[in-house]
Design a protein around this motif. Structure first.
Motif, PDB file in Angstrom:
ATOM      1  N   LEU A 194       1.203  -1.089  -0.106  1.00  0.00           N
ATOM      2  CA  LEU A 194       0.120  -0.178   0.264  1.00  0.00           C
ATOM      3  C   LEU A 194       0.960   1.419   0.010  1.00  0.00           C
ATOM      4  O   LEU A 194       0.436   2.455  -0.959  1.00  0.00           O
ATOM      5  CB  LEU A 194      -0.864  -0.531   1.663  1.00  0.00           C
ATOM      6  N   ARG A 195       1.692   1.224   0.576  1.00  0.00           N
ATOM      7  CA  ARG A 195       2.625   2.464   0.893  1.00  0.00           C
ATOM      8  C   ARG A 195       3.917   2.476  -0.810  1.00  0.00           C
ATOM      9  O   ARG A 195       3.979   3.958  -1.078  1.00  0.00           O
ATOM     10  CB  ARG A 195       3.578   2.250   2.289  1.00  0.00           C
ATOM     11  N   PHE A 196       4.024   1.392  -1.121  1.00  0.00           N
ATOM     12  CA  PHE A 196       4.966   1.913  -2.391  1.00  0.00           C
ATOM     13  C   PHE A 196       3.805   2.186  -3.190  1.00  0.00           C
ATOM     14  O   PHE A 196       4.056   2.848  -4.593  1.00  0.00           O
ATOM     15  CB  PHE A 196       4.576   0.215  -2.798  1.00  0.00           C
ATOM     16  N   VAL A 197       2.713   2.076  -3.463  1.00  0.00           N
ATOM     17  CA  VAL A 197       1.826   2.882  -4.204  1.00  0.00           C
ATOM     18  C   VAL A 197       1.169   4.351  -4.159  1.00  0.00           C
ATOM     19  O   VAL A 197       1.555   4.584  -4.825  1.00  0.00           O
ATOM     20  CB  VAL A 197      -0.121   1.633  -4.379  1.00  0.00           C
ATOM     21  N   ALA A 218      14.386  12.514 -17.640  1.00  0.00           N
ATOM     22  CA  ALA A 218      13.071  12.140 -18.340  1.00  0.00           C
ATOM     23  C   ALA A 218      12.704  11.477 -16.946  1.00  0.00           C
ATOM     24  O   ALA A 218      13.351  10.429 -16.193  1.00  0.00           O
ATOM     25  CB  ALA A 218      13.639  11.140 -19.138  1.00  0.00           C
ATOM     26  N   ASP A 219      11.516  11.768 -16.819  1.00  0.00           N
ATOM     27  CA  ASP A 219      10.437  11.100 -15.805  1.00  0.00           C
ATOM     28  C   ASP A 219       9.158  11.180 -15.898  1.00  0.00           C
ATOM     29  O   ASP A 219       8.339  11.634 -17.407  1.00  0.00           O
ATOM     30  CB  ASP A 219      10.592  12.452 -14.309  1.00  0.00           C
ATOM     31  N   TRP A 220       8.488  10.026 -15.437  1.00  0.00           N
ATOM     32  CA  TRP A 220       6.830   9.426 -16.189  1.00  0.00           C
ATOM     33  C   TRP A 220       6.451  11.051 -16.186  1.00  0.00           C
ATOM     34  O   TRP A 220       4.910  11.151 -16.926  1.00  0.00           O
ATOM     35  CB  TRP A 220       7.104   7.985 -15.556  1.00  0.00           C
ATOM     36  N   ALA A 246       0.475   3.342 -13.960  1.00  0.00           N
ATOM     37  CA  ALA A 246      -0.564   2.849 -13.248  1.00  0.00           C
ATOM     38  C   ALA A 246      -0.106   1.446 -12.957  1.00  0.00           C
ATOM     39  O   ALA A 246      -0.156   0.594 -12.627  1.00  0.00           O
ATOM     40  CB  ALA A 246      -1.997   2.852 -14.029  1.00  0.00           C
ATOM     41  N   PHE A 247       0.565   0.665 -14.399  1.00  0.00           N
ATOM     42  CA  PHE A 247       0.851  -0.637 -14.104  1.00  0.00           C
ATOM     43  C   PHE A 247       1.934  -1.085 -13.422  1.00  0.00           C
ATOM     44  O   PHE A 247       2.311  -2.287 -12.534  1.00  0.00           O
ATOM     45  CB  PHE A 247       1.129  -1.457 -15.194  1.00  0.00           C
ATOM     46  N   VAL A 252       2.673  -4.100  -8.103  1.00  0.00           N
ATOM     47  CA  VAL A 252       3.226  -3.991  -6.867  1.00  0.00           C
ATOM     48  C   VAL A 252       2.369  -4.756  -6.246  1.00  0.00           C
ATOM     49  O   VAL A 252       2.136  -5.456  -5.332  1.00  0.00           O
ATOM     50  CB  VAL A 252       4.261  -2.986  -6.619  1.00  0.00           C
ATOM     51  N   ASN A 253       1.366  -3.725  -6.149  1.00  0.00           N
ATOM     52  CA  ASN A 253       0.572  -4.538  -5.246  1.00  0.00           C
ATOM     53  C   ASN A 253      -0.169  -5.377  -4.756  1.00  0.00           C
ATOM     54  O   ASN A 253      -0.351  -5.881  -4.295  1.00  0.00           O
ATOM     55  CB  ASN A 253      -0.974  -2.914  -5.526  1.00  0.00           C
TER      56      ASN A 253
END
Length: 271
Positions: A194-197, A218-220, A246-247, A252-253
């Motif tokens: 959850l915290r990664f997301v 270069a950053d998304w 999003a992916f 990861v979640n």
């Protein structure tokens, strides 16, 4: 084969993380090299996903742009999970300290995320940067995580073996690390996911607001902001980084959830 089945949900996340970390090695062009016309369509002049607002290869910038985001999100998720695990379990073991921690968490939870990002990054020496973003994301994520861990630790703290350890005079650190947290593996893994997301979205929001990485990095999220004006000319300049964010968060979640379920099964078996 049966032993490998539980690991299958984690494979997409592993592949995305490896691709994001090793993306610069796979990029066909330098991230700042113009190769086509601004907002050139997909396939123009060898650019598989077309060009951005300066004619740079979108695919190359996409491959370059994930590494810092992934590293930042992993650092934030690890720090928030570790801090919350220690404070939450300690608060459950020591009610007076727990009340203080919960009241402090309640106060920080009132701060809107965007305002918190701006306050930390603008007050940071040098005008912010990646380190400021990490600090802001940790500060914003820890209060929620502490409340989550405190609620999860309460039933474990009330268990007989913990009460016996307390009666035996064991120190708080021993109780946290050796008695309570080993039986909260599934909760910790779920919290990490959850915290990664949340960290991905906080760091991306900051980059979109241009209080983190600056052009020509270069950053998304920065790619989405820079190319939004030309979405009609080359949609991939905006869609590709948006889908990548999003992916990354979703995979990861899901992986953390699958591993948490596996750990929960182990905990039940042990108990």
């Amino acid at each position: 084969m049966k032993r490998l089945l539980p690991a299958l949900p984690a494979l997409p996340a592993l592949l995305v993380l490896l691709l994001a970390l090793g993306g610069p090695l796979l990029a066909p062009y330098a991230m700042d090299q113009p190769i086509t016309i601004p907002y050139g369509p997909a396939g123009a002049d060898g650019a598989l996903l077309g060009g951005d607002q300066l004619g740079r290869d979108v695919l190359s910038r996409l491959l370059y742009g994930g590494r810092d985001l992934v590293v930042s999100a992993l650092v934030v998720a690890s720090l928030v999970t570790a801090i919350a695990a220690v404070l939450g379990v300690t608060g459950a073991l020591r009610p007076a300290f727990g009340r203080f921690v919960e009241r402090a968490a309640d106060v920080f939870m009132l701060l809107p995320a965007v305002l918190g990002i701006l306050l930390v990054t603008q007050a940071w020496p040098g005008g912010g940067g990646r380190l400021a973003l990490v600090a802001a994301a940790v500060a914003l994520g820890t209060p929620y995580a502490v409340r989550f861990m405190a609620a999860a630790a309460a039933p474990v703290v009330a268990a007989g073996y913990v009460e016996a350890a307390v009666a035996g005079g064991e120190r708080t650190w021993h109780l946290v690390v050796r008695e309570v947290l080993p039986n909260l593996r599934s909760t910790v893994l779920a919290l990490f996911g959850l915290r990664f997301v949340a960290a991905v979205y906080v760091v991306s929001t900051a980059a979109f607001l241009q209080v983190g990485p600056q052009p020509p990095a270069a950053d998304w999220a920065l790619m989405i902001r820079e190319n939004s004006a030309g979405i009609v000319l080359n949609p991939w300049a905006v869609l590709a980084p948006g889908l990548a964010i999003a992916f990354l968060a979703m995979s990861v979640n899901l992986a953390a959830g699958a591993l948490a379920a596996r750990a929960r099964t182990w905990e039940v078996a042990v108990l």
